[in-house]
Design a protein around this motif. Structure first.
Motif, PDB file in Angstrom:
ATOM      1  N   CYS A  15       0.821  -1.218   0.000  1.00 17.87           N
ATOM      2  CA  CYS A  15       0.000   0.000   0.000  1.00 17.87           C
ATOM      3  C   CYS A  15       0.857   1.273   0.000  1.00 17.87           C
ATOM      4  N   GLN A  16       0.449   2.199  -0.842  1.00 17.74           N
ATOM      5  CA  GLN A  16       1.043   3.536  -0.895  1.00 17.74           C
ATOM      6  C   GLN A  16      -0.074   4.577  -1.048  1.00 17.74           C
ATOM      7  N   LYS A  17      -1.233   4.320  -0.405  1.00 19.71           N
ATOM      8  CA  LYS A  17      -2.399   5.194  -0.575  1.00 19.71           C
ATOM      9  C   LYS A  17      -2.229   6.564   0.070  1.00 19.71           C
ATOM     10  N   CYS A  18      -1.291   6.685   1.018  1.00 18.36           N
ATOM     11  CA  CYS A  18      -1.051   7.994   1.638  1.00 18.36           C
ATOM     12  C   CYS A  18       0.448   8.178   1.829  1.00 18.36           C
ATOM     13  N   SER A  19       0.848   9.358   2.259  1.00 17.34           N
ATOM     14  CA  SER A  19       2.272   9.682   2.393  1.00 17.34           C
ATOM     15  C   SER A  19       2.971   8.863   3.481  1.00 17.34           C
ATOM     16  N   LEU A  20       2.228   8.275   4.420  1.00 20.44           N
ATOM     17  CA  LEU A  20       2.861   7.476   5.474  1.00 20.44           C
ATOM     18  C   LEU A  20       3.581   6.258   4.896  1.00 20.44           C
ATOM     19  N   GLY A  21       3.106   5.759   3.766  1.00 18.15           N
ATOM     20  CA  GLY A  21       3.738   4.604   3.135  1.00 18.15           C
ATOM     21  C   GLY A  21       5.163   4.876   2.684  1.00 18.15           C
ATOM     22  N   THR A  22       5.480   6.135   2.417  1.00 13.48           N
ATOM     23  CA  THR A  22       6.823   6.468   1.939  1.00 13.48           C
ATOM     24  C   THR A  22       7.820   6.666   3.077  1.00 13.48           C
ATOM     25  N   THR A  23       7.338   6.849   4.294  1.00 16.81           N
ATOM     26  CA  THR A  23       8.229   7.136   5.429  1.00 16.81           C
ATOM     27  C   THR A  23       8.355   5.974   6.404  1.00 16.81           C
ATOM     28  N   ARG A  24       7.599   4.909   6.210  1.00 24.37           N
ATOM     29  CA  ARG A  24       7.637   3.796   7.162  1.00 24.37           C
ATOM     30  C   ARG A  24       8.917   2.981   7.035  1.00 24.37           C
ATOM     31  N   THR A  25       9.310   2.374   8.152  1.00 29.21           N
ATOM     32  CA  THR A  25      10.350   1.355   8.129  1.00 29.21           C
ATOM     33  C   THR A  25       9.683   0.022   7.846  1.00 29.21           C
ATOM     34  N   ASN A  26       8.624  -0.264   8.606  1.00 28.48           N
ATOM     35  CA  ASN A  26       7.829  -1.478   8.424  1.00 28.48           C
ATOM     36  C   ASN A  26       6.356  -1.141   8.494  1.00 28.48           C
ATOM     37  N   LEU A  27       5.565  -1.778   7.685  1.00 34.25           N
ATOM     38  CA  LEU A  27       4.122  -1.715   7.828  1.00 34.25           C
ATOM     39  C   LEU A  27       3.752  -2.583   9.029  1.00 34.25           C
ATOM     40  N   VAL A  28       2.835  -2.091   9.855  1.00 32.83           N
ATOM     41  CA  VAL A  28       2.422  -2.820  11.054  1.00 32.83           C
ATOM     42  C   VAL A  28       1.001  -3.318  10.814  1.00 32.83           C
ATOM     43  N   PHE A  29       0.894  -4.532  10.302  1.00 32.74           N
ATOM     44  CA  PHE A  29      -0.396  -5.087   9.893  1.00 32.74           C
ATOM     45  C   PHE A  29      -1.270  -5.452  11.085  1.00 32.74           C
ATOM     46  N   GLY A  30      -0.724  -6.186  12.027  1.00 34.22           N
ATOM     47  CA  GLY A  30      -1.469  -6.665  13.186  1.00 34.22           C
ATOM     48  C   GLY A  30      -0.845  -7.954  13.665  1.00 34.22           C
ATOM     49  N   VAL A  31      -1.321  -8.414  14.814  1.00 30.08           N
ATOM     50  CA  VAL A  31      -0.753  -9.631  15.390  1.00 30.08           C
ATOM     51  C   VAL A  31      -1.806 -10.329  16.244  1.00 30.08           C
ATOM     52  N   GLY A  32      -1.712 -11.643  16.302  1.00 30.18           N
ATOM     53  CA  GLY A  32      -2.585 -12.398  17.188  1.00 30.18           C
ATOM     54  C   GLY A  32      -3.318 -13.513  16.482  1.00 30.18           C
TER      55      GLY A  32
END
Length: 189
Positions: A15-32
């Motif tokens: 995903c690159q739908k917003c500017s946060l996608g360009t600055t992340r180190t890792n996408l944090v999808f979820g856990v559990g």
């Protein structure tokens, strides 16, 4: 509409739908547990979460784990944890409205796959997005609202509890109310 978590994760991670996608180190999808009866939702990843790719792993995460343990829950066994936005906002600021809007469908798809009976909103951002735009955590925490087939509850964000120790007792009470609701709904651990 996604059929499984693998397809959803694959698309979400690109995903690159917003500017946060360009600055992340890792996408944090979820856990559990991907078929958990209880879904916890925070606002977005912080620095530690961005570095490790998992939600609630810093000091706030350790506090959350303690509250979960008190009522017999565990991120490894019987809950799922996700966020409104999957990428870290710069300097851990609140996610902007357009960032939330760009990302909310990932959470919707996760929710459809998980099929939780209860969603616990951790903090103001999650509660105003999922429960009501005028939700006030300090006044309405620990109250359950049913929407469709899901019970929603808002409570304090663990990071806020680290800054305001006086709210810890209220948060613990909220988790005890969650435990009672689990008993009422016959949710097994």
């Amino acid at each position: 509409m996604y059929e499984n978590f693998e397809e959803l994760k694959k698309d979400c991670f690109s995903c690159q739908k917003c500017s946060l996608g360009t600055t992340r180190t890792n996408l944090v999808f979820g856990v559990g547990n991907e078929s958990a009866d209880i879904l916890f939702v925070g606002e977005g990843p912080g620095e530690n979460e961005d570095l490790q790719g998992e939600p609630f792993v810093g000091k706030a995460g350790k506090l959350l784990d303690k509250y979960l343990e008190v009522i017999g829950l565990s991120r490894q066994k019987n809950i799922y944890i996700a966020n409104i936005v999957k990428c870290r906002p710069p300097q851990n600021r609140d996610p902007k409205e357009d960032e939330q809007e760009a990302c909310i469908n990932w959470l919707r798809e996760q929710t459809k796959l998980i099929k939780p009976k209860i969603i616990v909103c951790l903090g103001r951002i999650a509660a105003t997005r999922l429960i009501s735009p005028d939700f006030k955590v300090t006044r309405e925490h620990g109250q359950f609202i049913k929407k469709g087939n899901i019970y929603f509850m808002g409570t304090f964000h663990p990071a806020a509890l680290l800054r305001n120790e006086a709210q810890k007792a209220d948060a613990l009470s909220d988790f005890q109310k969650l435990r009672e609701k689990m008993k009422e709904l016959e949710i097994e651990l």
